[in-house]
Every structure is written in C-alpha cells, then in structure tokens.
Design a protein around this motif. Structure first.
Motif, PDB file in Angstrom:
ATOM      1  N   ASN A   4      48.565  38.448  25.831  1.00 40.21           N
ATOM      2  CA  ASN A   4      49.308  37.264  26.294  1.00 40.21           C
ATOM      3  C   ASN A   4      49.555  36.303  25.147  1.00 40.21           C
ATOM      4  N   ILE A   5      48.546  36.196  24.266  1.00 39.98           N
ATOM      5  CA  ILE A   5      48.706  35.287  23.128  1.00 39.98           C
ATOM      6  C   ILE A   5      49.803  35.801  22.204  1.00 39.98           C
ATOM      7  N   ASN A   6      49.750  37.097  21.963  1.00 40.82           N
ATOM      8  CA  ASN A   6      50.783  37.676  21.083  1.00 40.82           C
ATOM      9  C   ASN A   6      52.191  37.485  21.662  1.00 40.82           C
ATOM     10  N   ASP A   7      52.313  37.679  23.001  1.00 43.75           N
ATOM     11  CA  ASP A   7      53.634  37.504  23.640  1.00 43.75           C
ATOM     12  C   ASP A   7      54.119  36.054  23.479  1.00 43.75           C
ATOM     13  N   LYS A   8      53.219  35.102  23.623  1.00 45.45           N
ATOM     14  CA  LYS A   8      53.604  33.696  23.474  1.00 45.45           C
ATOM     15  C   LYS A   8      54.057  33.403  22.062  1.00 45.45           C
ATOM     16  N   ILE A   9      53.298  33.989  21.070  1.00 46.41           N
ATOM     17  CA  ILE A   9      53.661  33.743  19.667  1.00 46.41           C
ATOM     18  C   ILE A   9      55.055  34.290  19.391  1.00 46.41           C
ATOM     19  N   ILE A  10      55.289  35.497  19.897  1.00 50.29           N
ATOM     20  CA  ILE A  10      56.630  36.110  19.675  1.00 50.29           C
ATOM     21  C   ILE A  10      57.715  35.240  20.317  1.00 50.29           C
TER      22      ILE A  10
END
Length: 272
Positions: free
Chosen positions: A14-20
C-alpha cells in the motif's frame, strides 16, 4: 507468525502504491507547469513583436508627416507667401465676397420693389384702357327723328307694302314724320356714302365704331353733310322726304336701318 508477515507485506504494498501515485501526480503537475510557461512565453514574444510593428508604423507615419510639412513649407517659400499672409488674404477675400453678396441682395430688393410698383401701376392702366375700349364699343343709338313707328322691322315674318300691294320683308323701321323734318345722326361716325337708292330713294349711310352702320332713306335732302365727313351724335344730316320708290304710297316718313357686320338688325332694340 505467517499472518503477521502477510499483513506486513500488504502494508508495504500500500505504501509503494501511494508513493507511485504521488510521483505520477507530481510529474503531471510539473508537465502542466512547463506547458503553461511555454504558452505564456510565446504570448509574450508575440505581444513584443506586435508592439514593435506598431512602433515601426508610427515611425514611418511620423517620417511621412515631416516630408509633407517640408513640401508644404517649400511650396509656400516658392510662392513667396507665409501662412499669416495667406490667412490675411483669405480674410480680405471673405470681406470682398460679403460686399458683393450685399450689393447683389440690395439690387435684388430694389428690383423686386420696382417690379411690384410696375405691377401696381400696370393693372390700373390696363383697366383704364379696357374701360375706354368698352365705352367705344357700347354704342347707344338715339332716334334720328321723333315720331310713331308705322312699319316694324321684319325679316322672319312679312309686312304688307301699300306701294307694292304685297307682303314683303322689311330690313328697317319706318318712323312717321312730316316732310322737311330734320334728320339727325343716331350715333357719332363718318359719312360713308350719300346716294340715290333705286328702292329707298335718297340715302345716307354712316359708319360707326365696332362695325356698326346706320342707314337713313326716303330723304328729301342731304345738304348738311358730305361723304367722308365726321359727324357727332345728334348732328343734322338731312331732311325727311318721299323719295323711296318702294314706299311712295306711304305717308312721309324716315326709313331707318341699323347694320352690324353688314347684317340688318332690329333698330327698335337699340334706339332710345
């Protein structure tokens, strides 16, 4: 233990998706900013270019105006007149034009006044002339002798002739009068003829105005007048006799006729 590891992996994802997502949004924002800056830069360049063209056009117009002024001043110098001299001449010309117009206006007024005066006088003169002409044409005949009319004028009907013993036409009237009774001119005129008529005896013919003639027949004498003589109304011209062959059987009388345009008309209508 496995459950914790699984939850940890989900959290990292989820964190990676937000960063992207944030990175993509930042790229989009940067791209929009760059595009806006490019469009604004092009607009500025265009405005500067238009302003430069306008300044060039203004400079060109100013140059043409200076050339026109130089040509005007040159022409004025060649003619030998200054601007003030030209204005002064224009003023003088305007004054002269006003003077001429005033003169023409005064002459027009005088002309109209003269015309009105003439019109006022002319009708009166014409009226007087018409009255004189009318007075000449309106003839009033008087009886050449006093007496009873014993034979009437007859053209449409017949009268009986004692001498001819028949019914005949009669172009005049017979006025009873004694022999030697003085016969007078019924109206002013000129003696046209004095003759012995084979039917009506000694006859005098007088010409009057407006193509009238009067005829005096059955006379005894015509000693008072001669042919061509001008006579007045009431002037003596002869005496009553009995010289008419066609009326020899009748009592002494004056045979009297009035002619208009050489046509016999009834004297009873005209004599007073």
């Amino acid at each position: 233990m496995k459950k914790d590891i699984h939850l940890k992996n989900i959290g990292e994802k989820n964190i990676n998706d937000k960063i992207i997502s944030y990175v993509v949004m930042g790229v989009i924002i940067v791209a929009i900013i760059i595009i806006s800056l490019l469009l604004y830069s092009q607009k500025i360049n265009k405005d500067v270019k238009d302003e430069t063209m306008t300044l060039e056009q203004m400079t060109d117009a100013i140059g043409k105006t200076n050339e026109y002024n130089e040509e005007t001043e040159s022409a004025s110098t060649e003619i030998g007149k200054t601007v003030e001299e030209s204005k002064e001449e224009d003023k003088q010309e305007n004054v002269q034009n006003e003077t001429v117009q005033n003169t023409i206006s005064n002459e027009s007024v005088e002309s109209r006044a003269s015309t009105n005066t003439t019109q006022n006088v002319t009708p009166n003169t014409t009226s007087e002339e018409q009255q004189e002409t009318q007075e000449v044409k309106e003839l009033s005949f008087e009886r050449p002798v006093e007496g009873e009319i014993v034979r009437e004028f007859a053209q449409d009907n017949l009268v009986y002739s004692e001498t001819l013993e028949e019914w005949v036409t009669h172009n005049g009237i017979d006025i009873k009068a004694d022999k030697t009774t003085v016969v007078k001119a019924a109206e002013a005129g000129v003696i046209k003829s004095i003759k012995n008529d084979p039917r009506y005896g000694l006859t005098i013919v007088i010409e009057h105005d407006d193509t009238y003639q009067t005829v005096y027949s059955n006379l005894l004498t015509s000693e008072f007048v001669v042919e061509g003589e001008t006579v007045e109304k009431g002037q003596s011209i002869g005496t009553v006799g009995n010289s008419a062959v066609f009326e020899i059987a009748d009592e002494p009388h004056l045979h009297f006729e009035i002619l208009k345009d050489a046509i016999a008309i009834d004297p009873s209508i005209y004599i007073q």
